[in-house]
Scaffold this active site. Structure first.
Site, PDB file in Angstrom:
ATOM      1  N   ASP A   1      12.751   0.330  57.633  1.00 23.99           N
ATOM      2  CA  ASP A   1      11.916  -0.674  57.881  1.00 23.99           C
ATOM      3  C   ASP A   1      12.414  -2.665  57.888  1.00 23.99           C
ATOM      4  O   ASP A   1      12.271  -3.172  57.603  1.00 23.99           O
ATOM      5  CB  ASP A   1      10.444  -0.831  57.282  1.00 23.99           C
TER       6      ASP A   1
ATOM      7  N   GLU B   1       3.506   3.550  65.690  1.00 24.47           N
ATOM      8  CA  GLU B   1       3.839   2.015  64.124  1.00 24.47           C
ATOM      9  C   GLU B   1       4.598   1.442  64.830  1.00 24.47           C
ATOM     10  O   GLU B   1       5.721   1.625  65.595  1.00 24.47           O
ATOM     11  CB  GLU B   1       2.856   3.022  63.393  1.00 24.47           C
TER      12      GLU B   1
END
Length: 309
Positions: free
Chosen positions: A29, A196
């Site tokens: 991420d 997401e």
């Protein structure tokens, strides 16, 4: 080895490989910014917001964590004070670091914010919660992404729980304005609504919503891929290249796994020398599915749509 290529079907469409990087490549991420001192910093899930530094966007070093210890309020959301999916940006003379705290499989979650004059690890001052969600809500307050639009400040967020949402922030505090409307930007037609990690980018007269679809965090069995839609308004409605609304399950494929680069996602976008650069993680099928940093510049076609280059 077939056992290492569960997503071989994703390679049917050709995608460019990420740029070659050296040094500390392990990341999850990622969010990246070029600092005022000319270096690049990347923050990520792992540790107390793991930090990497590079002088040339190629060779990266491990620089510890954004924080020495977790702020005490994080423990309200998990027992280990574990933060996820940060987002770094620069405005009003400071760097702003947004991040999420939650536990796997629940939407009892919160997004927090910290500021720093330099953007370097160990220099951050935490300012507490920006926005939160509870188990009765139909959204999940994780995976923040910040964008400015029309002189106002906005935060996209979301993971499963009906997908991607957006709220307006107070630019002075960096926190959600009182009574902020929770806008709905993207979802899937079927539970568990596996979308997401949003990032919103302005290009020309459009805002582009990038998001990670399907499943992360399973090494070479991950099915993450990045899809995109666009809108003339930051709050939507967003549609894909075929005109299908992202609220109806639309989303044009921007980047999927190919070859050794499995499960591409967890993306963010930053600017470098006037170019938009896509940062993401992939799971390396030639290194036991280890998550690593992917960087590619984005090119913009005559039709206004981005492509990975």
């Amino acid at each position: 080895m077939l056992a290492l290529l569960p997503n071989a079907a994703q390679a049917a469409q050709s995608y460019p490989d990420p740029q070659t990087i050296t040094g500390q490549q392990i990341i999850h991420d990622p969010t990246v910014v070029k600092l005022k001192d000319g270096r690049y910093v990347a923050y990520s899930t792992g540790g107390i917001i793991g930090a990497r530094l590079s002088s040339n966007r190629v060779d990266w070093s491990d620089e510890g964590n954004a924080f020495a210890t977790p702020p005490s309020w994080w423990y309200e959301y998990n027992a280990t004070g574990d933060p996820w999916a940060p987002d770094i940006s620069y405005r009003d003379g400071r760097y702003w670091l947004y991040y999420a705290v939650s536990s796997w499989g629940t939407n009892h979650s919160a997004i927090g914010v910290a500021t720093s004059d330099s953007g370097l690890p160990g220099t951050w001052t935490d300012h507490g919660k920006v926005f939160s969600s509870e188990t009765g809500d139909s959204w999940n307050a994780i995976d923040p992404g910040i964008v400015r639009a029309g002189g106002r400040l906005w935060m996209s967020f979301g993971s499963y729980w009906t997908g991607i949402r957006m709220v307006e922030l107070d630019p002075r505090t960096g926190k959600a304005i009182t009574g902020a409307t929770v806008h709905h930007l993207a979802t899937r037609p079927d539970a568990p609504y596996a979308v997401e990690g949003p990032a919103v980018v302005k290009h020309g007269r459009h805002y582009y919503l990038l998001a990670s679809y399907d499943a992360c965090c399973s090494g070479v069995n991950s099915t993450y891929k990045i899809r995109v839609g666009r809108s003339t308004s930051v709050t939507g409605p967003y549609v894909d290249k075929d005109g299908k609304a992202l609220l109806d399950g639309g989303g044009s494929l921007l980047l999927a796994g190919h070859g050794r680069f499995v499960g591409t996602g967890g993306e963010s976008v930053f600017q470098d020398k006037g170019r938009d650069v896509l940062a993401y993680h992939y799971y390396d099928a030639e290194d036991n599915g280890t998550p690593k940093l992917g960087l590619n510049e984005l090119s913009w076609g005559k039709d206004g749509w981005p492509a990975v280059s």
